[in-house]
Design an enzyme around this catalytic site. Structure first.
Site, PDB file in Angstrom:
ATOM      1  N   SER A 120       2.839  70.681  11.313  1.00  0.00           N
ATOM      2  CA  SER A 120       3.194  72.066  11.154  1.00  0.00           C
ATOM      3  C   SER A 120       2.521  73.153  11.132  1.00  0.00           C
ATOM      4  O   SER A 120       1.562  73.151  11.870  1.00  0.00           O
ATOM      5  CB  SER A 120       5.032  71.150  10.510  1.00  0.00           C
ATOM      6  OG  SER A 120       6.040  72.418  11.237  1.00  0.00           O
ATOM      7  N   HIS A 145       3.977  70.471  16.036  1.00  0.00           N
ATOM      8  CA  HIS A 145       5.749  70.238  16.986  1.00  0.00           C
ATOM      9  C   HIS A 145       5.780  71.296  16.625  1.00  0.00           C
ATOM     10  O   HIS A 145       5.405  72.565  16.298  1.00  0.00           O
ATOM     11  CB  HIS A 145       6.434  69.179  16.282  1.00  0.00           C
ATOM     12  CG  HIS A 145       6.677  69.190  14.927  1.00  0.00           C
ATOM     13  ND1 HIS A 145       7.919  68.902  14.153  1.00  0.00           N
ATOM     14  CD2 HIS A 145       6.634  70.622  13.928  1.00  0.00           C
ATOM     15  CE1 HIS A 145       7.675  68.999  13.136  1.00  0.00           C
ATOM     16  NE2 HIS A 145       6.939  70.157  12.561  1.00  0.00           N
TER      17      HIS A 145
END
Length: 216
Positions: A120, A145
């Site tokens: 992330s 993501h």
């Protein structure tokens, strides 16, 4: 009430729930000098070598510490590289962007190194290092993501927060496209769900530049 924090679902299940390191936990380095012995905690000693760490979730406190360290090291030597070691499941998008913006603004090149997991916002900061100096150890993992978030309250408040999350998603996708050389469409598609990569796959994707087998 609105929860404005963008969070990342890969929490401490990927990392041990370790307590904060205190004076009795952090290793101490003893140095001899003409004035006698001096004791440093290991991170302070490595800071003198221009090595800093992101080894936890990204939050405002961590961002303040990393920004301060980068500014200090720039003042010490505006030409010499700063090494940022990353083992992080991600966290706050706004805190991460504060770190990222500082990485782009300071004069020294930022060498990023993934050890363990960069997921992330951790992966975003890894990719934000200086071109040609974004590295990963051979058994590390990298995951990208889209940002996540939640809101509660009146419908209009939820709508405002949803717009902010979409804005942050667009911002991160555009920056990832810039740093990786991938199209915005591909970045949007790949970050729609958790997208894990090996270090070699991350090289091919453009997230990093090299897999290193030795730290020498």
């Amino acid at each position: 009430m609105i929860n404005t924090k963008c969070i990342h679902p890969v929490q401490n299940k990927w990392k041990g729930d370790l307590p904060c390191s205190g004076p009795g936990v952090l290793p101490t380095v003893i140095e001899q000098s003409g004035r006698g012995e001096r004791a440093f905690d290991i991170y302070s000693r490595l800071l003198r070598e221009r090595i800093i760490f992101l080894g936890t979730d990204v939050n405002d406190q961590i961002a303040d510490a990393l920004v301060a360290q980068m500014l200090f090291l720039e003042a010490e030597d505006p030409e010499k590289d700063i090494q940022l070691y990353i083992n992080s499941p991600g966290g706050s998008v706004t805190a991460g962007l504060a770190i990222y913006d500082t990485m782009q603004q300071v004069n020294p090149d930022i060498v990023t190194m993934c050890y363990g997991l960069a997921a992330s916002m951790g992966a975003f900061l890894l990719a934000g290092g200086s071109k040609g100096k974004r590295l990963a150890l051979p058994n590390s993992r990298i995951m990208i993501h889209q940002p996540l978030g939640g809101a509660q309250g009146q419908a209009v408040e939820i709508e405002i927060q949803a717009k902010e999350i979409l804005f942050l998603k667009e911002t991160l996708n555009n920056l990832l496209a810039e740093h990786t050389g991938q199209s915005l469409e591909k970045i949007s598609e790949d970050t729609d769900r958790d997208h894990f990569l090996s270090p070699q796959e991350a090289v091919e994707y453009g997230l990093i530049d090299k897999v290193v087998n030795s730290l020498n």
